[in-house]
Design an enzyme around this catalytic site. Structure first.
Site, PDB file in Angstrom:
ATOM      1  N   GLN A 257       5.178  -0.022  11.771  1.00  9.26           N
ATOM      2  CA  GLN A 257       6.174  -0.957  11.199  1.00  9.26           C
ATOM      3  C   GLN A 257       7.586  -1.213  11.584  1.00  9.26           C
ATOM      4  O   GLN A 257       8.403  -1.278  11.034  1.00  9.26           O
ATOM      5  CB  GLN A 257       6.050  -0.773   9.776  1.00  9.26           C
ATOM      6  CG  GLN A 257       4.933  -1.088   8.947  1.00  9.26           C
ATOM      7  CD  GLN A 257       4.773  -0.887   7.334  1.00  9.26           C
ATOM      8  OE1 GLN A 257       5.442  -1.565   6.813  1.00  9.26           O
ATOM      9  NE2 GLN A 257       4.293   0.101   6.811  1.00  9.26           N
ATOM     10  N   ARG A 604       1.995  -7.304   3.484  1.00  8.70           N
ATOM     11  CA  ARG A 604       2.808  -7.335   2.162  1.00  8.70           C
ATOM     12  C   ARG A 604       1.635  -7.983   1.096  1.00  8.70           C
ATOM     13  O   ARG A 604       2.127  -8.024  -0.218  1.00  8.70           O
ATOM     14  CB  ARG A 604       4.122  -8.442   2.412  1.00  8.70           C
ATOM     15  CG  ARG A 604       5.014  -8.207   3.178  1.00  8.70           C
ATOM     16  CD  ARG A 604       5.584  -6.758   3.084  1.00  8.70           C
ATOM     17  NE  ARG A 604       4.998  -5.706   4.039  1.00  8.70           N
ATOM     18  CZ  ARG A 604       4.944  -4.572   3.805  1.00  8.70           C
ATOM     19  NH1 ARG A 604       5.347  -3.925   2.634  1.00  8.70           N
ATOM     20  NH2 ARG A 604       4.377  -3.805   4.536  1.00  8.70           N
TER      21      ARG A 604
END
Length: 772
Positions: A257, A604
DNA sequence: TGATTGTTTGCTCCA
DNA sequence: CAAACAATCA
């Protein structure tokens, strides 16, 4: 109280471990925040670590505040939690420099603790002024933005202007070195720090001031750093400088990430943690609690195409879930309509859910906003033009800055003739010249020019008026509370009057913004803030801080979505050159970062993930749309996890919505919409009918087989099965019509039945009756 | 000077 | 498309 309960084994170990440096590799959705908050609570409760001895660093102010609240929720009020430090690196550094920064003056002449913070606009103004002084303009030199990026890069690599000069291979680079030198000189003269300096100078201060360093090292028994994969060199050095005594560093991150390398983040910080701390413990959190199997598998397959990673396999006990949806629309407008449609379906089925629309660049939001407005769907846009970046807000804040710090030249020049008071180009040039010749800052140059009385009478009078204004306001600022000062600035400078007299369409919006700033100042004053605190706050707020947890639909960039989760997520604009962005096509490292960004965006999603792209897209609003290729990322997701929701080959009918688009744009600018709203589905039908377009826009983006509807609006045909009306079904009970294709009894209806979801139904076969 | 008009140019991503 | 800049006129 036992804060180890309810955790899985690796989580429990991560919370309980106190044997020194700890690296937690926390995959997306693996309960990272839970681990950090429980770890803090556990340290305080079970190990009796005083809260003041714990420092936790997060990525945004909002995350910091949430973390604090969660710790408070766990521990209650029996501990001195106000002494717990939870903040961003930038806030931490600003507080350090403001409170204990005195000795930085020994390294940075002219520095005082009341320094000003320069944001990107200020920096750009500085680069511009420096370039001009050196006789370089954008054309013969380089774009100011590019110059600023290179200066920032040099600073973060600890290269001084002479270093850059020595390393220069061509004329451009040596010119850059001189601009850099001038830029730094001007920063010092203004006693200003840019964003890079906040971290860099905090590091230098701690290196230089041994007492201060020792005090902090004694104090910090535990240092926790969130989002460690996105720390840069300075943040890494801060970590080292603050943990010299106890060595209890707990870094939490996920190399998959890492998405901020362009801002100086160094992925090697996380990759090399074990080399930096040979006795470090490594714990992996690989169980995902957020997403369905399909979403997780898709994202995992995508990021597996990267080479630079430690490699881990996220798993979930949740099975299946909806396939990842995909739609290739004809153009960006059709894409936007499809997205709006998708959002309606999701929210009809689950009215309590939240949906995020994620894109690569802020410019993409406009068309999506327009589509959502057509559906009467409220939304929140994160980022783009933020409140504190608006010209009128920056103007008022510039006055405040000048009141506090007269030597702040960038802000002084910003307001010297705003609103216009007769100080034009020639007057300003004279001030510049005087400042340069006598080595004065601009405020002192003004005073000197007025003393010498060598100005033309008109300019002299105007300048005198400006001085009186500022000095008067400065007296107000010395005695009055914050909001009164802001009010005085707005009124005495004539700023509000000028806006009121302004006939242009956005003057009204700007007035409201100025009023809003006054409200913000009142709130801040009520919290006990003065001008300096208010200004720091304005400088350090981030886009993500503004996210409203209640908003049903949020639009933001993939970057801004970091750390968030939503039941449903749409990622749009998945095209070569857009996502991945065109500037990343050349380098493998940059491409891998784009892929990580896409991975972040995908992970997400909790239940529903939809990916879209457009076949044609116009850039710069140009006349002709250019054909685009679907993103390579789409082909990296195995088909078995996906379903195609639509593919479009033909152009849609042309609709002239220019008038409404204007309103929407105005609304978007203000982030509120005061004009006519189309709140009910009935209204949407009228809205489109009035423009000669059927409401049943192909939600799936399927090719249109019927001829395009006539331009002239037909009279609205009131079928008893119209969109928005309630119907009764023998098996599913009452529902609402979401979409209609065709007319009368043969119409194909899409109906939302609470508890049963969306059903496609032909009225005459299903025995559908109108309810009520 | 400063307001108005015309022209150009650029869109990553962010504290 | 829209901000930012330059040029022009009042």
């Amino acid at each position: 109280m036992d804060f180890l309960e309810g955790l899985n084994p690796p989580q429990r170990e991560a919370v309980a471990y106190t044997g020194g440096p700890l690296l937690i590799l926390a995959g997306a959705g693996s309960g990272k925040t839970r681990v950090i908050t429980h770890r803090i609570a556990h340290l305080v409760h079970a190990h009796r670590v005083p809260p003041s001895a714990i420092v936790a660093v997060t990525f945004t102010n909002k995350a910091a505040q949430e973390m604090r609240e969660r710790v408070e929720g766990l521990l209650g009020h029996s501990y001195a939690l106000s002494e717990l430090v939870v903040s961003t690196f930038h806030s931490f550094c600003v507080r350090l420099l403001r409170r204990d920064g005195t000795r930085l003056a020994e390294l940075r002449p002219g520095f005082t603790r009341s320094f000003t913070i320069y944001d990107e606009d200020d920096q750009l103004a500085l680069v511009k002024a420096a370039s001009r002084q050196l006789g370089l303009d954008e054309k013969q030199f380089m774009p100011y933005r590019a110059a600023l990026a290179r200066i920032s890069h040099a600073k973060n690599h600890k290269l001084s202007p002479p270093d850059v000069y020595k390393a220069a291979k061509d004329l451009k680079a040596s010119r850059l070195a001189s601009v850099y030198e001038e830029y730094e000189g001007r920063l010092r003269q203004a006693n200003a720090l840019d964003f890079d300096d906040l971290l860099l100078e905090a590091v230098r201060l701690l290196q230089h001031d041994e007492d201060l360093r020792r005090a902090w090292n004694q104090r910090i028994a535990h240092l926790l750093i969130d989002e460690y994969q996105d720390t840069n060199r300075s943040q890494y050095e801060l970590m080292r400088l603050l943990s010299q005594v106890h060595q209890n560093v707990c870094a939490v991150g996920d190399e998959d990430q890492s998405i901020y390398s362009w801002r100086g983040a160094d992925i090697n910080n996380i990759l090399d943690f074990e080399a930096d701390y040979p006795n470090a413990r490594l714990i992996r959190l690989e169980q995902n609690y957020r997403s369905t199997q399909n979403i997780l598998a898709s994202a995992g397959a995508l990021v597996a195409h990267n080479r630079e990673r430690k490699g881990k396999l996220l798993w979930t006990s949740a099975q299946g879930g909806a396939p990842v949806g995909f739609c290739e629309a004809y153009d960006a407008e059709q894409e936007a309509l499809f997205i709006a449609d998708t959002i309606e379906s999701v929210l009809f089925g689950n009215p309590g859910d939240r949906v995020a629309v994620l894109y690569r660049t802020n410019a993409q939001s406009r068309q999506i906003e327009e589509a959502l407005r057509r559906y009467g769907r409220k939304y929140q846009v994160i980022g783009g033009f933020s409140f504190y970046q608006r010209a009128e807000i920056k103007d008022i804040l510039a006055y405040l800055r000048v009141l506090v710090a007269p030597q702040d030249s960038v802000n002084l020049l910003r307001i010297i003739n705003t609103p216009a008071r007769g100080l034009g180009k020639s007057a300003i040039e004279q001030i510049e010249r005087c400042a340069r010749e006598h080595g004065l800052n601009h405020w002192n140059a003004i005073l000197r020019l007025l003393d010498e009385k060598q100005l033309p009478t008109r300019a002299a009078a105007a300048l005198e008026g400006f001085r009186t204004l500022i000095e008067g306001l400065r007296e107000t600022a010395a005695v009055e509370p914050l909001h009164e000062v802001v009010r005085a600035v707005i009124e005495q400078t004539g700023y509000l009057k000028t806006l009121e007299a302004d006939q242009t369409p956005d003057a009204e919006a700007r007035q409201e913004n100025v009023t809003e700033l006054g409200n913000a100042a009142s709130d801040a004053a009520a919290r006990g803030e003065g001008i300096p605190e208010f200004l720091d706050h304005a400088a350090l707020v981030s886009e993500a801080d503004a996210i409203d947890d209640q908003a049903r639909v949020c639009l933001m960039t993939a970057h801004n979505a970091k750390g968030l989760e939503f039941p449903a997520v749409v990622i749009c604009g998945l095209e070569e050159g857009l996502f991945p962005h065109s500037r990343s096509l050349e380098s493998r490292a940059a491409m891998e970062e784009e892929r990580r960004l896409c991975y972040v965006a995908m992970t997400r999603a909790q239940k529903r993930l939809v990916l879209t792209c457009a076949r044609y897209r116009r850039r710069y609003g140009g006349e002709h749309a250019q054909a685009s290729q679907p993103s390579r990322f789409l082909s990296e997701i195995p088909l078995e996890f996906t379903e195609v929701l639509g593919r479009v080959a033909a152009p849609p009918p042309q609709v002239d919505l220019a008038g409404d688009q204007f309103l929407v744009r105005q609304a978007a600018r203000k982030n509120l919409y005061t004009g006519k709203t189309y709140n009910s589905l009935e209204n949407i039908a009228e809205f489109f009918a009035a423009r000669g377009v059927a409401t049943n826009l192909p939600a799936t983006g399927a090719p249109r087989t019927q001829p395009p509807p006539p331009r002239v609006a037909p009279s609205v045909r009131r079928s008893k099965f119209s969109v928005g009306s309630s119907v009764e079904h023998p098996r599913y009970g009452n529902g609402t019509i979401v979409r209609r294709e065709g007319e009368g009894e043969d119409a194909k209806l899409t109906v939302s039945f609470p508890g049963h979801g969306l059903k496609k139904i032909i009225a005459k076969y299903a025995g559908l009756k109108t309810a009520e």
